[in-house]
Design an enzyme around this catalytic site. Structure first.
Site, PDB file in Angstrom:
ATOM      1  N   CYS A   1       0.798  -1.231   0.000  1.00 42.62           N
ATOM      2  CA  CYS A   1       0.000   0.000   0.000  1.00 42.62           C
ATOM      3  C   CYS A   1       0.828   1.277   0.000  1.00 42.62           C
ATOM      4  CB  CYS A   1      -0.956   0.006   1.189  1.00 42.62           C
ATOM      5  SG  CYS A   1      -0.170  -0.311   2.775  1.00 42.62           S
TER       6      CYS A   1
ATOM      7  N   HIS B   1      -2.340   7.046   3.212  1.00 40.81           N
ATOM      8  CA  HIS B   1      -0.931   7.105   3.605  1.00 40.81           C
ATOM      9  C   HIS B   1      -0.311   8.399   3.075  1.00 40.81           C
ATOM     10  CE1 HIS B   1      -1.326   3.186   5.158  1.00 40.81           C
ATOM     11  NE2 HIS B   1      -0.618   2.488   4.308  1.00 40.81           N
TER      12      HIS B   1
END
Lengths: 342, 342, 342, 342
Positions: C147, C239
């Site tokens: 990710c 993120h």
């Protein structure tokens, strides 16, 4: 006075860490045993405990080897008082076994709280209930109240005695530490409120009535109504409670303040806060982050008293893992010693 | 139907941004004016608004030039309905002035809510109160209820009508957006709960009784007791409320469920949620993060119904800046149009 | 075009829920199987999944019965593409078995990413690496990047191709959802930052070099340096990454902007964002809460480009469970279909 | 030793409160004056300060009357050392005026930091820079480094001296208290990261080079590169920093550890932490909540040392309002006294 030898069961968990912190320099108690579950046995405390507190592990506890949760092993250490922070399911057996060997067990978990012979104690509120422990059938187990019950009964006690209570509705906003270190995932609580804590509302109702009830050979519960609504909020430590209390007669705020503040401290007990209930006059207190460490985490803070007819509203704040768990248990043990019961 | 021309006052603020988002593609309304305080006047909306939402500024709004908060200027745009999200102190004058010019003003702020001739509307609950606007003395101002009142009255309405209410105690856990973008510093709310929101408890009590009261030429408030205890928690959007309601007669949970669910949707209104109240059976709902967008933020979610004697406990969740502010106002405007009042 | 039958393994978990949400109305894919671990098998999806998203479970998925993680059972459903969100340890066996049966497997977990014959794909960046799947030794497994790697390579790709990269240092501030629903306790992250995510720094380094490397019969990694420093912060999704990139030659910000923006969208693929990289000029973007849903969670947002000599600093934001997991996998599957590989 | 009389300017703000807390029982200093902005003048400290700390206002400070920010008034109190936590714009004039009257001024704000004659001090790192204060042109102003610079230079000092530095890239994750009590709205930071702090990156770069530079009659900056990327995260206190440092020569982790740990404590100074830099070996430290109070908030904690070739990665944590502001200033004042400069 010679120091009592004490043991802590469940020493590596979150409440266990509070015990270890509070007992490391205790003037009356000397920790001779730390016990934990299978996977920690034999390790040093520093190895086994995932220390979550912002003060270091007490030096003298770092190298203590963890013992198993075995009544014989604990009894052989010479401990005469055992603090148990073991999860409910595991607690019952070992606590009974230790009690049968004559050790005094002060238990955090819910398993014994409603047993008819076992006293459920918040020391300033119902120390007289310790009479029950003299009953030989009871063994020597004393239960601590649930973390959200402690602050509530500390603030209700004076109201009940001086004015009288008809109904108490309480809405709690509880800290995540109350569920244990891994109890509340961050995905569950960030930007959120969870309006449910399993069994908590029932515990608050029945424990409040037992603690504020009478003991004369047997426990008789207090005769007012308690209904709770419990929520989890994104706070680390410190349970907030919004209370709506219907009083038994007309009164005024001055008398209400005096009643709440009338809870007496326990002089001479090292962990007893003085005063046990702190009243604050600011419009926006109590707040968990600012008030949870009042009285070293042992006092309950009250604010925002509002009286409409006979309905009193107020807010309270109590540290859930100190006053609501380990600290209350240590205060019970101090009380046992001071009364010659341990 | 020809689209109504509408204006938004206070368009750059947090509630203003909800208006802009909800009105950009509205089938009945055409935004012809965005107005804001002095320092934004003349800038484009994209320049002036510190956009805080996670969806982009609607394309058609980006280049709209901001107008001053001046009744003459607004009136000249041809707007016939004005949504006002101006802070209380500034709102009074301009809203009166616009109303005097014959424009329909739907006001978010508290200033007019308790005026004896001005209706305070949560459309599904008391749309019949709009009768009051036909009174020529009232001008054409309709007030929105306070953000924490809306969800409460949506859930109480059916209980009041079908079963009857004696007392309502409500403990709120309110989102920070309710205080405006800069209203709650992060230093105040991280790892904390603030058990106080200025004037909020009084607003909930008196607004609930006005909305659930009757109108026959004048407003008469409902005849039960409402007492609130309001707290701010670290949630972005969505007010949680724990309700303790004492009902007027014996009942059972099935009837209670049916009563709460009996609030009727408003068919044909583009922003009306259907159903307006969503009952959930999971043990741990409603939660702000999961439930605030129910019905595109316009529905109120209810869960955890518990009945003890005549005391009902439940929890509700309502989006405070959508249903509790801009969305409720837009729904009022839709209602005005559908009734031929705008 | 006839819809492809697809299956989702690990459908009840957090990434599984994204698959279910994104595939419920997918124009090319028809979900014929949802599989999960033992304790969910036989339950309906609505019963088994602790739904954590703020949109409801798609209606058509609610009553789907969960199948076991058994390659034969999955193969019998007629699925030709399998999305796997099974945890690493469980994934290896079943993914190999499905691949051996001729099904196309798109895998989220790390187990196959660095296998020499298996392509590791971020579609816009290295779709040409899919050539590797034609190698009969490879089976039909395609891996998704980690990710935190996805957003990084999407922003580095153009810089590498147009200007050249010598070193990349990246400091990540990762959302808690990256660790799964229960991965990060609230006690760990409230009022805190955890400067460690197991294996994450190594994954970012080696995956970035594989993805930005070449494939000509075998994978050859790119020849610059990547070093990461990974932290967990109290953010639900998205993120954030602070990048320091040393470029291969002198340049200016205009060329840098053009290079980053040069990553081409994939026309015709339903889930492909356009543009894949969004550049923002505000001084304080990208931010997770405001930018994570850009391009329906599939775009990477870049801001704060700063050039000092040959050192470029910038910040990026990418949705970790959409673009960083399920969404990337679905885009890979769309790519496979469009290339006639599935 | 006779206690020095000291004054605190800006005593009611967040950093001012740290001064008041740390100085209340200071063995060398006696607070004779608290000064604040106009609206607080004449009030008692307890009335004027919105106390935000979780320890009570020190008893002896509660009733101190606040003085105006007027150099004559301050000088008349007999104070010989003045701690200034006044915001930048207000600070310049009064600090110059106090200095001209011969008082020693230790200033938190940025206004003087880069003045060519004014030393910018982190005591353990560059106490020898205090030589500059003997220059009569300089007046008697000593500046504190920016909160995010302090921890960085404390960890770089030993590396620079023993191994040598070529480039330092640092990514910060800074606490909200760094922006003052109302600096970061909760709406901005809940579930979010803000990758921008105005002027912060520039301050870190130039202050680091001044502090780690030399002084021989004039300041000469260190000759390596510093580039920062600064972000705000939802943490109350404690700045986290991820450092990538390119060293001047080959080395190993053992030498790196020794170099970082080689920063010497300042024996005899009451507020000096010992050691000033704490190295932790756990894989997931330092963390703000657990480590910020190390050395009573005065130590910097370092962890996660990783060496790849000549590139060293590590993470550090430093308390931004204690070590990064008031505590550093008090330590400077202690240093001045011990050197006979005050």
């Amino acid at each position: 006075m010679q120091k009592r030898k004490v043991a802590v069961l469940g020493a590596t968990g979150m409440v266990g860490q509070i015990y270890v912190s509070m007992l490391a320099e205790h003037p009356w108690f000397d920790v001779v045993a730390l016990a934990a579950s299978e996977r920690s046995v034999g390790k040093t405390y520093a190895e086994a405990a995932k220390w979550y507190r912002d003060t270091p592990i007490p030096e003298r506890m770092r190298d203590v080897r963890l013992l198993p949760l075995d009544a014989d092993v604990i009894a052989q250490t010479g401990a005469s008082i055992v603090f148990s922070a073991v999860p409910s399911e595991a607690a019952f057996e070992i606590e009974k076994a230790l009690s049968a060997r004559g050790l005094r067990v002060v238990a955090d978990t819910a398993v014994h709280r409603m047993e008819p012979q076992i006293p459920l104690i918040v020391p300033e509120v119902n120390h007289h209930h310790l009479e029950a422990i003299r009953n030989p059938d009871a063994g020597f187990i004393v239960s601590c109240a649930n973390c959200s019950t402690v602050g509530l009964v500390m603030t209700l006690a004076g109201l009940q005695r001086r004015i009288g209570l008809e109904k108490v509705y309480v809405s709690t906003m509880q800290a995540v530490s109350g569920a244990g270190y891994s109890g509340v995932p961050s995905m569950a609580i960030l930007d959120n409120v969870i309006p449910f804590i399993r069994n908590e509302e029932e515990k608050i109702a029945r424990e409040t009535l037992k603690i504020l009830g009478s003991y004369q050979g047997e426990f008789k519960q207090a005769d007012f109504t308690v209904l709770a609504s419990c929520a989890r909020v994104g706070v680390l430590d410190g349970h907030s409670e919004a209370v709506f209390a219907e009083l038994s007669r007309d009164t005024d705020l001055e008398e209400v303040r005096a009643a709440i503040a009338s809870l007496e401290p326990l002089p001479g007990l090292p962990s007893a806060p003085n005063p046990p209930v702190v009243l604050r006059d600011e419009p926006d207190r109590p707040q968990p982050r600012l008030d949870r460490m009042t009285g070293r985490g042992m006092a309950t803070t009250v604010g925002r008293l509002r009286l409409d007819g006979r309905t009193l509203r107020y807010n309270l704040l109590s540290h859930n893992t100190i006053r609501g768990a380990a600290g209350n248990a240590i205060l019970i043990a101090e009380l046992l010693v001071s009364k010659g019961l341990a």
